[in-house]
Design an enzyme around this catalytic site. Structure first.
Site, mmCIF file in Angstrom:
data_model
loop_
_atom_site.group_PDB
_atom_site.id
_atom_site.type_symbol
_atom_site.label_atom_id
_atom_site.label_comp_id
_atom_site.label_asym_id
_atom_site.label_seq_id
_atom_site.Cartn_x
_atom_site.Cartn_y
_atom_site.Cartn_z
ATOM 1 N N TYR A 66 -1.594 28.898 -28.861
ATOM 2 C CA TYR A 66 -1.768 29.833 -27.753
ATOM 3 C C TYR A 66 -0.406 30.373 -27.329
ATOM 4 O O TYR A 66 0.510 29.612 -27.042
ATOM 5 C CB TYR A 66 -2.426 29.082 -26.595
ATOM 6 C CG TYR A 66 -2.984 29.910 -25.468
ATOM 7 C CD1 TYR A 66 -2.909 31.295 -25.434
ATOM 8 C CD2 TYR A 66 -3.615 29.284 -24.411
ATOM 9 C CE1 TYR A 66 -3.433 32.027 -24.391
ATOM 10 C CE2 TYR A 66 -4.145 30.000 -23.350
ATOM 11 C CZ TYR A 66 -4.053 31.359 -23.350
ATOM 12 O OH TYR A 66 -4.572 32.078 -22.313
ATOM 13 N N TRP A 78 -7.361 26.481 -12.295
ATOM 14 C CA TRP A 78 -6.220 27.265 -12.780
ATOM 15 C C TRP A 78 -6.384 28.729 -12.391
ATOM 16 O O TRP A 78 -5.427 29.371 -11.949
ATOM 17 C CB TRP A 78 -6.076 27.111 -14.296
ATOM 18 C CG TRP A 78 -4.908 27.872 -14.840
ATOM 19 C CD1 TRP A 78 -4.933 29.074 -15.494
ATOM 20 C CD2 TRP A 78 -3.523 27.503 -14.756
ATOM 21 N NE1 TRP A 78 -3.659 29.470 -15.828
ATOM 22 C CE2 TRP A 78 -2.778 28.521 -15.382
ATOM 23 C CE3 TRP A 78 -2.849 26.413 -14.224
ATOM 24 C CZ2 TRP A 78 -1.392 28.474 -15.484
ATOM 25 C CZ3 TRP A 78 -1.469 26.367 -14.329
ATOM 26 C CH2 TRP A 78 -0.760 27.393 -14.955
ATOM 27 N N TRP A 79 -7.585 29.272 -12.560
ATOM 28 C CA TRP A 79 -7.824 30.660 -12.179
ATOM 29 C C TRP A 79 -7.497 30.878 -10.710
ATOM 30 O O TRP A 79 -6.858 31.871 -10.345
ATOM 31 C CB TRP A 79 -9.269 31.049 -12.432
ATOM 32 C CG TRP A 79 -9.654 31.199 -13.859
ATOM 33 C CD1 TRP A 79 -8.835 31.184 -14.958
ATOM 34 C CD2 TRP A 79 -10.976 31.373 -14.351
ATOM 35 N NE1 TRP A 79 -9.570 31.344 -16.094
ATOM 36 C CE2 TRP A 79 -10.895 31.464 -15.762
ATOM 37 C CE3 TRP A 79 -12.224 31.452 -13.746
ATOM 38 C CZ2 TRP A 79 -12.002 31.644 -16.560
ATOM 39 C CZ3 TRP A 79 -13.336 31.627 -14.548
ATOM 40 C CH2 TRP A 79 -13.225 31.726 -15.939
ATOM 41 N N HIS A 101 3.575 28.730 -15.960
ATOM 42 C CA HIS A 101 3.199 28.354 -17.330
ATOM 43 C C HIS A 101 4.170 27.337 -17.933
ATOM 44 O O HIS A 101 3.757 26.512 -18.741
ATOM 45 C CB HIS A 101 3.053 29.597 -18.212
ATOM 46 C CG HIS A 101 1.745 30.274 -17.992
ATOM 47 N ND1 HIS A 101 1.510 31.083 -16.907
ATOM 48 C CD2 HIS A 101 0.582 30.222 -18.692
ATOM 49 C CE1 HIS A 101 0.258 31.517 -16.953
ATOM 50 N NE2 HIS A 101 -0.324 31.010 -18.017
ATOM 51 N N TYR A 124 5.049 33.856 -12.804
ATOM 52 C CA TYR A 124 4.081 33.646 -13.888
ATOM 53 C C TYR A 124 4.684 32.726 -14.954
ATOM 54 O O TYR A 124 4.047 31.770 -15.399
ATOM 55 C CB TYR A 124 3.678 34.997 -14.498
ATOM 56 C CG TYR A 124 2.583 34.874 -15.529
ATOM 57 C CD1 TYR A 124 1.246 34.928 -15.149
ATOM 58 C CD2 TYR A 124 2.875 34.698 -16.873
ATOM 59 C CE1 TYR A 124 0.234 34.814 -16.088
ATOM 60 C CE2 TYR A 124 1.874 34.580 -17.811
ATOM 61 C CZ TYR A 124 0.549 34.645 -17.415
ATOM 62 O OH TYR A 124 -0.455 34.519 -18.350
#
Length: 104
Positions: free
Chosen positions: A41, A76-77, A22, A18
């Site tokens: 963010y 992206w999802w 990112h 993860y």
């Protein structure tokens, strides 16, 4: 700006992946977030529970909601669906958090 907090669930053993994904966030994804009014963010991981806590500031809630229909967001999802809890459309299961305190 509207401050939004939310939580998502990472699958066990996917912490490094993860973070890696990112750290290599696609330029088009960064641009998409900004195009829909997203700023400042951050995502944090509770290593014990694998809960991800997100924080984002958005210019407009309705405009931000439109980002869910953007092809870059959908891509992206799909890319992230194998390492976290998702809905049938591969959007992350995301639970809004109720704000209780803020200090500038």
């Amino acid at each position: 700006m509207v401050r939004k907090g939310f939580k998502m669930q990472l699958f066990p053993g996917q912490e490094a992946e993860y973070e890696k994904r990112h750290n290599q966030l696609w330029p088009e994804m960064k641009e998409m977030i900004h195009n829909y009014g997203g700023h400042n963010y951050s995502i944090y991981l509770d290593k014990d529970t694998k809960v991800l806590y997100g924080y984002i500031e958005v210019e407009d809630e309705a405009r931000w909601a439109e980002s869910a229909n953007d092809p870059v967001c959908r891509k992206w999802w799909d890319f992230m669906a194998d390492i976290m809890e998702t809905n049938p459309d591969n959007s992350p299961v995301s639970i809004d958090l109720h704000p209780v305190f803020h200090l500038d």
